[in-house]
Design a protein around this motif. Sequence first.
Motif, PDB file in Angstrom:
ATOM      1  N   THR A 156      -7.477  15.903   3.001  1.00  0.00           N
ATOM      2  CA  THR A 156      -7.012  16.999   3.840  1.00  0.00           C
ATOM      3  C   THR A 156      -5.810  16.577   4.677  1.00  0.00           C
ATOM      4  N   VAL A 157      -5.923  15.449   5.348  1.00  0.00           N
ATOM      5  CA  VAL A 157      -4.851  15.064   6.261  1.00  0.00           C
ATOM      6  C   VAL A 157      -3.718  14.327   5.548  1.00  0.00           C
ATOM      7  N   GLY A 158      -4.009  13.764   4.393  1.00  0.00           N
ATOM      8  CA  GLY A 158      -2.960  13.116   3.604  1.00  0.00           C
ATOM      9  C   GLY A 158      -2.423  11.825   4.198  1.00  0.00           C
ATOM     10  N   ILE A 159      -3.133  11.285   5.199  1.00  0.00           N
ATOM     11  CA  ILE A 159      -2.703  10.032   5.833  1.00  0.00           C
ATOM     12  C   ILE A 159      -3.211   8.859   4.996  1.00  0.00           C
ATOM     13  N   THR A 160      -2.443   7.783   4.973  1.00  0.00           N
ATOM     14  CA  THR A 160      -2.884   6.575   4.275  1.00  0.00           C
ATOM     15  C   THR A 160      -4.091   5.990   5.013  1.00  0.00           C
ATOM     16  N   PHE A 161      -5.183   5.766   4.304  1.00  0.00           N
ATOM     17  CA  PHE A 161      -6.368   5.140   4.891  1.00  0.00           C
ATOM     18  C   PHE A 161      -6.472   3.715   4.351  1.00  0.00           C
ATOM     19  N   VAL A 162      -6.694   2.769   5.249  1.00  0.00           N
ATOM     20  CA  VAL A 162      -7.004   1.410   4.807  1.00  0.00           C
ATOM     21  C   VAL A 162      -8.393   1.070   5.335  1.00  0.00           C
TER      22      VAL A 162
ATOM     23  N   ILE B 230       0.865  -1.175   0.000  1.00  0.00           N
ATOM     24  CA  ILE B 230       0.000   0.000   0.000  1.00  0.00           C
ATOM     25  C   ILE B 230       0.898   1.220   0.000  1.00  0.00           C
ATOM     26  N   LYS B 231       0.569   2.172  -0.882  1.00  0.00           N
ATOM     27  CA  LYS B 231       1.434   3.336  -1.038  1.00  0.00           C
ATOM     28  C   LYS B 231       1.065   4.435  -0.061  1.00  0.00           C
ATOM     29  N   GLU B 232       2.043   5.276   0.242  1.00  0.00           N
ATOM     30  CA  GLU B 232       1.828   6.379   1.176  1.00  0.00           C
ATOM     31  C   GLU B 232       0.783   7.341   0.618  1.00  0.00           C
ATOM     32  N   GLY B 233      -0.136   7.762   1.465  1.00  0.00           N
ATOM     33  CA  GLY B 233      -1.142   8.744   1.069  1.00  0.00           C
ATOM     34  C   GLY B 233      -2.292   8.173   0.264  1.00  0.00           C
ATOM     35  N   GLU B 234      -2.354   6.859   0.194  1.00  0.00           N
ATOM     36  CA  GLU B 234      -3.370   6.206  -0.619  1.00  0.00           C
ATOM     37  C   GLU B 234      -4.640   5.934   0.196  1.00  0.00           C
ATOM     38  N   PHE B 235      -5.781   5.960  -0.463  1.00  0.00           N
ATOM     39  CA  PHE B 235      -7.025   5.475   0.157  1.00  0.00           C
ATOM     40  C   PHE B 235      -7.235   4.075  -0.391  1.00  0.00           C
TER      41      PHE B 235
ATOM     42  N   LEU C 137      -6.625   2.908  10.056  1.00  0.00           N
ATOM     43  CA  LEU C 137      -7.343   1.699   9.681  1.00  0.00           C
ATOM     44  C   LEU C 137      -8.812   1.878  10.015  1.00  0.00           C
ATOM     45  N   LEU C 138      -9.684   1.561   9.059  1.00  0.00           N
ATOM     46  CA  LEU C 138     -11.117   1.742   9.289  1.00  0.00           C
ATOM     47  C   LEU C 138     -11.830   0.415   9.065  1.00  0.00           C
ATOM     48  N   ASP C 139     -12.430  -0.106  10.130  1.00  0.00           N
ATOM     49  CA  ASP C 139     -13.109  -1.405  10.052  1.00  0.00           C
ATOM     50  C   ASP C 139     -14.605  -1.185   9.848  1.00  0.00           C
ATOM     51  N   GLU C 140     -15.059  -1.307   8.624  1.00  0.00           N
ATOM     52  CA  GLU C 140     -16.481  -1.123   8.288  1.00  0.00           C
ATOM     53  C   GLU C 140     -17.074   0.090   9.015  1.00  0.00           C
ATOM     54  N   PRO C 141     -16.485   1.267   8.842  1.00  0.00           N
ATOM     55  CA  PRO C 141     -16.888   2.396   9.688  1.00  0.00           C
ATOM     56  C   PRO C 141     -18.289   2.906   9.385  1.00  0.00           C
ATOM     57  N   LEU C 142     -18.827   2.570   8.224  1.00  0.00           N
ATOM     58  CA  LEU C 142     -20.117   3.158   7.860  1.00  0.00           C
ATOM     59  C   LEU C 142     -21.277   2.181   7.995  1.00  0.00           C
ATOM     60  N   SER C 143     -20.976   0.926   8.356  1.00  0.00           N
ATOM     61  CA  SER C 143     -22.026  -0.092   8.299  1.00  0.00           C
ATOM     62  C   SER C 143     -23.123   0.130   9.334  1.00  0.00           C
ATOM     63  N   ALA C 144     -22.820   0.887  10.414  1.00  0.00           N
ATOM     64  CA  ALA C 144     -23.835   1.070  11.455  1.00  0.00           C
ATOM     65  C   ALA C 144     -24.714   2.288  11.185  1.00  0.00           C
ATOM     66  N   LEU C 145     -24.435   3.016  10.114  1.00  0.00           N
ATOM     67  CA  LEU C 145     -25.196   4.242   9.845  1.00  0.00           C
ATOM     68  C   LEU C 145     -26.311   3.974   8.837  1.00  0.00           C
ATOM     69  N   ASP C 146     -27.342   4.821   8.857  1.00  0.00           N
ATOM     70  CA  ASP C 146     -28.406   4.620   7.866  1.00  0.00           C
ATOM     71  C   ASP C 146     -27.946   5.106   6.487  1.00  0.00           C
TER      72      ASP C 146
ATOM     73  N   ARG D  92     -13.647  10.747   2.250  1.00  0.00           N
ATOM     74  CA  ARG D  92     -12.737  10.961   1.114  1.00  0.00           C
ATOM     75  C   ARG D  92     -12.070  12.329   1.239  1.00  0.00           C
ATOM     76  N   LYS D  93     -12.896  13.318   1.566  1.00  0.00           N
ATOM     77  CA  LYS D  93     -12.393  14.688   1.703  1.00  0.00           C
ATOM     78  C   LYS D  93     -11.383  14.770   2.849  1.00  0.00           C
TER      79      LYS D  93
END
Lengths: 367, 307
Positions: free
Chosen positions: A190-196, A34-39, A164-173, A185-186
Amino acid sequence: MKRPQKTNKQIINIKGVEKQFGDVTALNGVSLTIKEGEFFSLLGPSGCGKTTLLRMISGFDSPNLGSVYIDGSDMTNVPPNQRPTNMVFQSYAIFPHLNVAENVGYGLKKQKLPKDEIKLRVEEALALVDLEGYGAREAHALSGGQRQRVALARALIMKPKVLLLDEPLSALDKKLRETMQGELRKLQRTVGITFVLVTHDQEEALTMSDRIAVMFDGKIAQLDTPEGLYKRPKTKRVASFIGVMNFIPAKVIASTKTKLSLDVEALGKVDVGASDTIKSGEKITVGIRPEMLTILYEETDDADNVFSGIIVSASYYGDMTYYEVELGNTAIRATVSMRNTAGRPVLRAGTETRIGWGYESITVLDG
Amino acid sequence: MRHETPSEENPVKPWRKLRFFPSMQPGGWSGLALISPPFAYSLLMLAAPLLLVFLLSMWTQNYLELDRTFTITNYKEAASEKLYQVLMARSVVISVIVTIVTVLLAYPIAYYIAFFGGKRKAIWLLLITIPFWTSYLIRVFLWKVILGYNGVVNGSLLGMGFIEEPLTFILYNANAVVITLAHAWAPFAILPIFVSISRIDKSLLEAARDLGDGPLRRFLRVTLPLSMPGVVAASLIVFIPTVGDYVTPRLLGGTDGLMIANMIQIQFGKANNAPLGSALAVSAMVIVASISIVFVLLNRRFLKVKG
């Protein structure tokens, strides 16, 4: 908005990772970078091993075989609290005995920073997730969406190399989920951190990610950009997991260095790009997306190839209508999607129609 | 309960004023009917005797006669007499020590069962109740055998050469009472702590780890605060009854280990001064209740947490 220039630096390197839980193989030889700064998204059905892989990056699970490198260092013997990663948990894991500010500042407390600096950074982090002024709120007084933002702020305040984000949106409507997709995404830009991100929702993965690894049965089935995955799925399974795909059997007439000549059932003869693995005489499957098939409403409408069909059923979605069409005089049925533009009627079942398609819309699938 | 205010659209019907509970919801009466047997029982068995003790404490004993004029002489005596002060203070101190020792010993056990009990949790909990399979009196006598001058502890230590003469500070004093009570009340402390530890969401522990906490910090910042409701419950369950314990100090406490309940018993028995005994009992109750309330208030920030 500043986004650090996308480098080609590898931030995560996973080498031949295997994991068994008792008799169950959760991961069966996974390697990826996984590359730096990648989503980056890990996409797959439940039980495919995507969460296990994420927990290996965070350090909560360790591989039976293989190793995980973060920013060049081997993480094998590094516990989760010493890794440069932070996690947004599926349940958000907001500490119920602490208020919002104490939750967000939780990880800073250990670093023995002066109180003023902690306060400032907590406010910054809350502002980042649009929760200014919520610091004194009790954890149980938060809505689902707010809890998620607190979890995000709490992780981002640590300035991790990888979030690291573990199914972060699954509990929302549904509505909130769609808003948060755009916001995540935004935020990542902004923060430029790698998101997995781990998700089972293909739409979520497609809209947010730079690259997606589709996982089945503890293995990576395909790793590509969202567009690449949608347009050029390698296997039938990937194709059916991402969007809707019509599968049609075909026979290979000739396989040369420059092209593949196919005889596709119901659609007829077509030439596509060359393949090293497919030999002439072989029976294969081709895929064609519903939006690549067009109902020709007017007699004058034309396409590369035209054939007749009978509409079996129509599903009206407002902006689109999905038709199930029986192709030619065969028993093969295909899904055709049409945008409902002005003056285009929704056709009833039983209507005879002409279907057109372009040669380049066909995808050759392995297995 | 909803209180209706009279208004033009919704005037209070005359008959409603006659009701005993004017704002009773529909179905309220059947609810009352449902709880009335246990309610009547507790009224008869708990409230009535309590009231009687309270009444008795306001009367005075003149040899064989009971003087029924209301007076607070008994309370004055209970508060001013040095012996009662010493006994009361000792009872509270012993109970506090018993509570601390019991909770400190119970916590690791509850922690172990909650986190590492796995599929054998039920068996562990069953094992903890084993001491209850014998009568408390027998257990107290067993402690006498264990702690006695020629008992198991002294015998072993002498035999192994750790001591040259039997230890005497472990029987017939406050230490013996603490040891015995801490053992007897351990299951009552383990269970509530176990329940509150089990209820902690495991992802909270992972989150603490993820945010940089090692095992010890994580315990102090997440596990302990979130298990405080269990610790508070366990403390009250142990503290409240042990202040009034009578059997253990009587059998193991010697003269230095006697507690307030023993004095109350003496007043009702040999001293033939039931009113003074009642006044001592009511005073002890008030003191225990005050300490418990202060303790709960001190811990209220842990108790309001919703999981």
